[in-house]
Design a protein around this motif. Structure first.
Motif, short mmCIF file in Angstrom:
data_model
loop_
_atom_site.label_atom_id
_atom_site.label_comp_id
_atom_site.label_asym_id
_atom_site.label_seq_id
_atom_site.Cartn_x
_atom_site.Cartn_y
_atom_site.Cartn_z
N SER A 70 0.85 -1.18 0.00
CA SER A 70 0.00 0.00 0.00
C SER A 70 0.89 1.24 0.00
CB SER A 70 -0.93 0.01 1.21
OG SER A 70 -1.81 1.11 1.16
N ASN A 71 1.92 1.22 0.86
CA ASN A 71 2.94 2.25 0.80
C ASN A 71 3.87 2.00 -0.38
OD1 ASN A 71 2.50 3.75 3.44
ND2 ASN A 71 2.75 1.68 4.22
N GLY A 131 -2.29 -5.31 8.88
CA GLY A 131 -3.13 -4.97 7.74
C GLY A 131 -4.21 -6.00 7.48
N ALA A 191 -0.52 4.61 -4.17
CA ALA A 191 0.00 5.28 -2.97
C ALA A 191 0.09 6.78 -3.28
CB ALA A 191 1.37 4.73 -2.61
N SER A 208 -4.08 4.92 -1.29
CA SER A 208 -4.50 3.59 -0.86
C SER A 208 -4.34 3.40 0.64
CB SER A 208 -3.68 2.53 -1.60
OG SER A 208 -2.29 2.70 -1.34
N ARG A 209 -3.43 4.16 1.24
CA ARG A 209 -3.15 3.97 2.67
C ARG A 209 -4.35 4.35 3.54
NH1 ARG A 209 -2.84 2.44 6.65
NH2 ARG A 209 -1.17 2.27 8.20
N ARG A 254 -6.42 0.77 3.08
CA ARG A 254 -5.79 -0.50 3.46
C ARG A 254 -4.32 -0.27 3.75
NH1 ARG A 254 -2.72 -2.52 -0.66
NH2 ARG A 254 -3.09 -1.69 -2.76
N ASP A 255 -3.78 -1.12 4.59
CA ASP A 255 -2.37 -1.05 4.96
C ASP A 255 -1.57 -1.99 4.06
OD1 ASP A 255 -0.05 -0.48 6.33
OD2 ASP A 255 -0.76 -1.17 8.28
N ASP A 256 -0.23 -1.94 4.19
CA ASP A 256 0.57 -3.00 3.60
C ASP A 256 0.11 -4.33 4.18
OD1 ASP A 256 2.19 -1.21 2.16
OD2 ASP A 256 3.64 -1.03 3.80
#
Length: 620
Positions: free
Chosen positions: A205-206, A462, A575, A578-579, A582-584
């Motif tokens: 996500s990052n 996540g 990115a 998206s953060r 959702r997370d990585d």
């Protein structure tokens, strides 16, 4: 004309969402030809009047009016799980479907649908050229997110204004699956030491991804020995924050630090196996020695060298941070130890006589919201009422235990000295008696029963933000049932052979719901419940089995499962947008079983790793 049309498109979206924002709806769905309630009709009528009024003002430019489409709901944008972020005025609960933008055809707008309002309904009065393709797009601004369609095969302008609003073509389901499977891996463990297979996947996500992972098997005694062999097996997931350097350092060195301490402990033991306390102490020592190297020894080397290039290299893992979840399996004792620093999580799945699975947590989430962790910190730092504020350490960092994060461990004097001569992060005004954060893990020990088909899911937070422990274990159980049902018994060995058949029994794929014993929905004490995920997005009747890699299967269902459009939208988001949604994601699934020794190698299971197929070699 292109600039005028793009500006009109963006402004119309803003007008519509502002109108929706004043209404107390969690999810707003705009219908094109019908409305399900008087409230929805009024909503459509009001929105349509705003849209038509805006189009009337721009009629002279030749811009076609927009068409209203169905929307897909997305979870609310959230703060970072590690640090607060200023999100601005964010659209809280809806992804408004809306569009029919113009297309280019020899420099002119293409054919589009016209929209009219009649008695509170919206109806199409003309039909677009059927020969022109219709493409789904995401429209992303600093504080809003929408879907729309573009009719035609012309180019899509990705940046539409100075404020950074972007139009991005959505991935179709096939492209979404390709992206989902890009970083999946799967291995068959042909060593006859109690582990038969493990799968893993990562989804960034990052940019770049801040998560990392490791897997390592150390042969203590060969299978030909009198004892039948002995392996030490390690799996780790590392959830980085404020950068990727700390998690990368853990991938490179944590297993080595821990294995070195374990080796010394086993050698000193008078018994065949050291006691639990001694093994736990060795694992903790490995964690703390590595963190000391990252946070303290790096400072000494930088100050002695007085070199900015060296400072940049050595201080980077100290200034960023990472949670760590490490599992250690001793094949001789069949004991699995899980060491957790931070809020990643491990859960054991075990099948019961009734065919259902139970979910047993093997770790707790160590954050400022955990009452035990908060009380520990207040006891260690008396007379500091803000040591835990809003569930965060000094009001900033969420995990109460982590590697790196030196700004919570260095004294103010060290931080000031480094900042003056090199660089360092700003220090909180609340910092009084550091360190406030420790890398010391909490360790659990579990006796594995391979004959019962035990498996363990390890994942960064996540995944647990989206699914409960029971949902994750039930989804793996559902996946196992599907593989047994669809895979012929004569298929390639190592997947679901006779060992697995004995452990898993008959298929329960026909059962309704997930084959798992349901515990309380908020999860066990010390673990927070999901706050975004399929429960908010559609319920557990939307789960699906489409992937041969079980880790990928879990991530797909965390993103939306059967709702393909939703999965595509979440995977399309770039990115840093998206953060917010959702997370990585890093997920590992380890399957235990009494498998046979077949060559002793750990070989890639190419069938379950589409993205990296043929690129990975056997490893040990």
């Amino acid at each position: 004309m292109r600039r005028a049309a793009v500006q009109a498109f963006r402004t119309t979206f803003q007008y519509t969402v502002r109108g929706l924002g004043r209404r107390p709806f969690t999810t707003c769905i705009l219908q094109t030809s019908s409305a399900k309630s008087p409230t929805t009709r009024r909503l459509l009528s009001t929105t349509q009047r705003r849209t038509l009024k805006h189009h009337k003002n721009n009629a002279s430019s030749g811009i076609p009016p927009p068409r209203l489409d169905n929307s897909i709901p997305l979870p609310p944008p959230l703060q970072s799980s590690m640090y607060y972020r200023r999100a601005g005025v964010v659209l809280a609960s809806a992804l408004v479907g809306y569009g029919a933008w113009y297309s280019y055809n020899d420099g002119s707008p293409g054919n589009v649908n016209n929209v009219s309002a009649k008695r509170g309904y919206t109806t199409d009065t003309s039909t677009a050229d059927s020969s022109l393709p219709t493409r789904n797009v995401l429209v992303i601004s600093a504080d809003q997110l929408h879907t729309g369609t573009i009719v035609g095969d012309g180019p899509i302008s990705k940046t539409t204004s100075e404020d950074g609003t972007r139009v991005i073509e959505m991935l179709n389901p096939e492209q979404a699956t390709e992206k989902l499977r890009k970083l999946e891996e799967s291995y068959l463990v042909n060593r006859g030491q109690g582990v038969v297979r493990y799968d893993l996947v990562q989804l960034p996500s990052n940019d770049p991804i801040e998560d990392d992972h490791t897997e390592k098997i150390i042969e203590i005694e060969p299978p030909t020995s009198n004892n039948g062999g002995n392996d030490w097996m390690f799996w780790g997931v590392f959830d980085g924050h404020s950068g990727w350097t700390t998690s990368a350092k853990l991938r490179q060195t944590l297993v080595s630090f821990v294995a070195r301490e374990l080796n010394q402990t086993y050698q000193k033991s008078d018994k065949s196996l050291p006691g639990t306390e001694a093994v736990d102490a060795a694992i903790k020592s490995g964690f703390l020695k590595l963190d000391d190297e990252i946070v303290n020894q790096s400072v000494q080397k930088v100050l002695q060298a007085n070199n900015k290039t060296m400072a940049a290299e050595l201080l980077a893992p100290a200034l960023s941070g990472s949670c760590a979840l490490l599992s250690f399996y001793d094949s001789r004792s069949k004991l699995l130890r899980v060491a957790c620093t931070g809020d990643s999580r491990a859960v054991l799945g075990r099948r019961q006589e009734n065919g259902k699975w139970t979910a047993t947590p093997l770790s707790i989430d160590q954050t400022g919201s955990n009452l035990e962790e908060a009380n520990r910190l207040r006891k260690e730092h008396p007379n500091e009422p803000y040591v835990v504020r809003n569930g965060r350490i000094l009001g900033g960092l969420e995990p109460s235990r982590a590697f790196g994060d030196a700004s919570y461990k260095w004294t103010r004097e060290i931080s000031d000295k480094l900042r003056k001569h090199f660089f360092a992060r700003s220090v909180s005004n609340l910092l009084r008696t550091p360190p406030y954060v420790t890398a010391e893990p909490i360790i659990t020990t579990t006796k594995i029963e391979p004959e019962k088909g035990d498996f363990v899911v390890m994942a960064t937070d996540g995944l647990w933000e989206m699914l409960t422990n029971e949902e994750v274990i039930g989804l793996v159980g559902k996946w196992i049932d599907a593989q047994q049902q669809n895979k012929p018994s004569s298929s390639s060995p190592g997947l679901f052979d006779s060992v697995w058949s004995k452990a898993f029994g008959s298929s329960s794929a026909a059962q309704s719901g997930l084959p798992v014993e349901v515990a309380k929905m908020d999860g066990p004490e010390g673990q927070r419940a999901p706050f975004r995920g399929v429960r908010q997005w559609g319920g557990n009747d939307g789960f699906v089995v489409e992937d041969l890699n079980v880790a990928t299967h879990l991530v797909r269902n965390a993103l939306g499962g059967k709702n393909r459009e939703q999965v595509s939208a979440l995977l399309t988001l770039p990115a840093p947008f998206s953060r917010r949604y959702r997370d990585d994601l890093t997920v590992q699934v380890i399957f235990f079983g009494e498998g046979e020794q077949k060559g002793g190698e750990v070989v890639p299971n190419n069938e379950a790793m589409k993205g990296l197929k043929g690129e990975l070699k056997a490893k040990l």
